[in-house]
Write an enzyme that holds these catalytic residues in place. Structure first.
Site, mmCIF file in Angstrom:
data_model
loop_
_atom_site.group_PDB
_atom_site.id
_atom_site.type_symbol
_atom_site.label_atom_id
_atom_site.label_comp_id
_atom_site.label_asym_id
_atom_site.label_seq_id
_atom_site.Cartn_x
_atom_site.Cartn_y
_atom_site.Cartn_z
ATOM 1 C CD GLU A 179 -3.457 -5.933 4.212
ATOM 2 O OE1 GLU A 179 -2.255 -5.860 3.871
ATOM 3 O OE2 GLU A 179 -4.019 -5.062 4.876
ATOM 4 C CD GLU A 204 -2.969 -1.127 2.304
ATOM 5 O OE1 GLU A 204 -2.880 -0.228 3.158
ATOM 6 O OE2 GLU A 204 -3.841 -2.005 2.342
#
Length: 808
Positions: A500, A424
């Site tokens: 994720e 991220e």
């Protein structure tokens, strides 16, 4: 990146004894002095550290607390969570006092014949920004607290005693979770001849594998003139299989090809490990020797098919794990890691993602032995910051060095099947980020051309537009279930990884009414409901990922956030106090399974059946009120009974994701007694049943150890689950009694944990309250063999007693 990737991998095993007369490895675990604070002259040999604390390493000095709201209070908008306005956050890094400077000092001696040899000082994890001094002189420094690194300290070593000093500095606002503090992984001194195999200098692949034979290629970098290398392969039972001698080096590298007949392939189901012994000679004199375990296996990543292992399509049934071990903090402990991985294995988990940093050597060794596919991750930040003092400060100078060390140190583990260069990262926006992604990926490819590279992407729309996602070997999506189809259509790779997933939140044994699916739901007690229908604003419940995994062959698997609760990031209560650890875990911080564990087990564990009822059945004051009953099961239908009265048969169906994976009786009214579920096979035959009973008053403490025999090495731990039951032996699911712990004999009390994210009781104190009727006590061995006695007491309850054995 080739879609067909074949290779065999190995790993080095560091020990506390000499591997041969030619090389010695000394793990500096004892004789350490520690003190928090900045001491300008602590690097000097004659510095007086007599009043400092004596500790063993691995060591996490911040885990001893106390919990304090002011440790990590900050006003911030968490961009990756979609926040645009800054608000006060607490507990984000665990509310433990990890910020500041601390020193470690150790005095050690080397063998008398060490003079003139090559001496390597190896650090497996130092949190953080370590500065290293030997005999009063600075030998080097590093930046990243998660990286492994080493220094050649031959010129700094002296005969007799040597003084090692390490300065560590943790800055505030440097992490998004609890980073820990201290020398939290092993520190070793390696003594070897100048003619020797280089540190992390061996790389093994298999260019060819068949049922009849495997070609094992071993590239070994070594230093020295007129050397020759003899490598011998042994099977798991120690039988010699084959050997090759080489005298020709290409540059500094030997290139050997060794045949293994009828190879036994490594997989999660059959984690078979061979051993290679490489010996370096000058003439007839043995100069160096390393012993290496390895596994043979073949992997492929193919468009529209996904990932295959040894020719078999395999989905990643994985979890993400932070590096803390709950009540132990980040101090690595193999017994704690093994327990975690046993719990995951029983659930049917076959894969682990190290989030968001380099895994420990111990974790990878266990993954090889126990059979886990591994996604090894490097960074949570690149050049653009997430937090004020994050890795972006070091990226330009250290990123390549950190990746090189990660890959060279661990590339020989058969468990690792993929690398991750980031999670991220804000660099997902813009052309510069695309170039960074490509640059980092090429470093991984240079050091290891056999495995693909991924990034956990949360800004999926941005990566579609910029080309960021198209550059990656494996496009990893963090959440964004609604974008999977669009991403698959636009990305060229032909498959998607759920890097994720879920981020469902729950508290073990806590249930809230009414039972509805909600995002960012909060309650006055700062707990989340274990009906497993609550998620975060950016995430979803598990069932939505199940649909993608089951219906889309090009979705190659998922890594659930997270396998266990961890310290810090107490979403959705990061603006509430007290709340200092996560709610995301399938298991709680103590390692006790939440209900969600059985939801995943019902899908992932295909070897054993699952039948689990929730909630508990102690609801005094709710008589006659709607109290839904859920059943997580591998069976497709079941009948529910309340005190013998049928509530009807429920069957799994595809009407909604929940109906597809859960059996739910939404209209049940509570009455004390017995809840029974009877499960049916596909022919309608009753094949299994389970019951939950209303418990009476707490009466007795019950102890259940994960292992009753531990090793008397001063490091091994038995994890003892402590429960309170009524006179009939029924668990009291709402008990919150204050317990006291006493350990005597050949063991010590190490810590306790009850899994309550709001508890401010310190783990190392010998008292703690139960949470939802349970907690876990950690009993640690000493170096003396004998019986270890644990006694747990509480006012008004019959004590619990347990005898463990510590053996040499």
């Amino acid at each position: 990146m080739k879609k067909l990737i074949r290779f065999l991998v190995v790993f080095l095993v560091f020990t506390q004894i000499a591997l041969s007369q030619t090389r010695a490895v000394k793990v500096l675990s004892t004789n350490w002095k520690f003190q928090k604070g900045d001491f300008e002259e602590a690097y000097k040999v004659n510095f007086n550290d007599s009043k400092w604390e004596s500790v063993t390493v691995p060591h996490d000095w911040a885990i001893y607390g106390p919990f304090d709201k002011n440790v990590d209070i900050q006003s911030v908008a968490i961009i990756q969570n979609g926040e645009k306005i800054a608000t006060e956050k607490t507990g984000r890094t665990g509310a433990l006092p990890h910020v500041g400077t601390a020193w470690y000092r150790n005095t050690f001696s080397l063998p008398k014949d060490s003079k003139g040899k090559k001496i390597i000082l190896l650090f497996e994890g130092a949190m953080s920004e370590p500065q290293v001094y030997l005999n009063g002189k600075k030998v080097g420094e590093w930046a990243y607290g998660y990286s492994y690194f080493y220094f050649d300290v031959s010129q700094f070593i002296q005969e007799g005693a040597n003084t090692l000093s390490v300065k560590l500095t943790n800055k505030e606002f440097a992490s998004r979770w609890y980073p820990g503090a201290g020398l939290y992984r092993n520190v070793s001194v390696i003594v070897k001849n100048n003619e020797s195999i280089d540190q992390w200098g061996q790389f093994v692949t298999t260019p060819f594998i068949s049922s009849a034979v495997a070609k094992v290629n071993i590239k070994t970098k070594a230093t020295g003139e007129n050397t020759r290398l003899v490598t011998t392969i042994f099977d798991a039972e120690g039988h010699k299989l084959s050997s090759e001698e080489s005298a020709i080096q290409f540059g500094k590298e030997f290139d050997q090809n060794i045949k293994v007949e009828k190879p036994r392939l490594w997989s999660p189901d059959t984690p078979y490990l061979y051993k290679a012994v490489s010996q370096l000679y000058v003439g007839k004199e043995l100069k160096d020797e390393i012993s290496t375990r390895f596994g043979i296996r073949e992997i492929k990543y193919e468009p529209n098919k996904g990932f295959s292992l040894n020719g078999k399509i395999t989905k990643f049934k994985g979890v993400c794990l932070h590096h803390d071990l709950g009540p132990l903090g980040v101090a690595v402990n193999k017994a704690a890691l093994r327990r975690q991985m046993k719990i995951l294995k029983e659930m049917g988990c076959n894969a682990i993602r190290s989030s968001h940093n380099m895994p420990s050597f111990e974790q990878l060794e266990l993954a090889d032995e126990m059979g886990f596919l591994f996604l090894a991750e490097s960074f949570d930040e690149w050049a653009k910051p997430k937090v004020e003092n994050g890795y972006h400060r070091f990226f330009e100078e250290y990123a390549e060095k950190d990746i090189v060390n990660l890959v060279q140190a661990t590339r020989n583990h058969p468990s690792i099947v993929m690398w991750s260069s980031g999670n991220e990262v804000p660099d997902q926006w813009g052309e510069a980020g695309v170039k960074r992604a490509k640059w980092l990926q090429e470093i991984f490819h240079r050091e290891d051309p056999t495995r693909p590279v991924t990034v956990g992407m949360d800004q999926v729309k941005a990566t579609m537009e910029s080309g960021f996602g198209a550059v990656l070997d494996v496009p990893g999506l963090n959440y964004r279930v609604h974008l999977y189809d669009e991403a698959f259509a636009k990305f060229p790779q032909g498959f998607i990884l759920g890097s994720e997933t879920a981020s469902t939140v729950s508290s073990r044994g806590i249930y809230k009414f009414p039972v509805v699916q909600e995002k960012m739901k909060q309650y006055p007690d700062f707990q989340s409901s274990s009906y497993d229908l609550e998620a975060c604003s950016w995430s979803n419940v598990p069932d939505e990922d199940f649909v993608l995994q089951d219906d889309k062959p090009w979705v190659i698997g998922e890594f659930v956030w997270t396998g266990f609760d961890y310290l810090g990031e107490p979403t959705p209560y990061d603006e509430s106090w007290p709340s200092r650890s996560s709610y995301f875990g399938i298991n709680d911080l103590a390692g006790l399974p939440k209900d969600r564990y059985y939801l995943y087990r019902s899908r992932w564990n295909t070897k054993e059946s699952t039948l689990h009822i929730l909630p508990h059945w102690n609801w005094e004051g709710r008589e006659g009120e709607i109290t839904p009953v859920f059943v997580y099961t591998s069976y497709n239908s079941a009948e529910l009974f309340i005190n013998g009265k049928s509530m009807g048969v429920q069957k799994k169906n595809k009407n909604t994701p929940q109906n597809r994976y859960r059996l739910m009786w939404m209209d049940v009214k509570y009455e004390p007694g017995t809840v029974k579920v009877v499960a049916f096979d596909d022919n309608g035959k009753a094949v299994a049943q389970e019951e939950v009973h209303t418990a009476g008053k707490p009466y007795q403490i019950v102890l259940d150890a994960d292992r009753k025999t531990i090793t008397a090495d001063g490091e091994d731990i038995s994890f003892v689950t402590v429960s309170v039951v009524d006179k009939k032996g029924i668990l009291c699911p709402t008990a919150t009694n204050q317990l006291r712990f006493k350990v005597s004999g050949a063991g010590t009390y190490r810590a306790a944990c009850n899994g309550d994210a709001t508890s401010l009781e310190m783990f190392h104190k010998d008292t703690m309250k139960l949470f939802s009727g349970k907690l876990v006590v950690l009993v640690k061995s000493t170096t003396t063999a004998g019986d270890v006695k644990l006694e747990v007491n509480s006012a008004g309850l019959k004590s619990g007693k347990l005898i463990l054995a510590a053996t040499k």
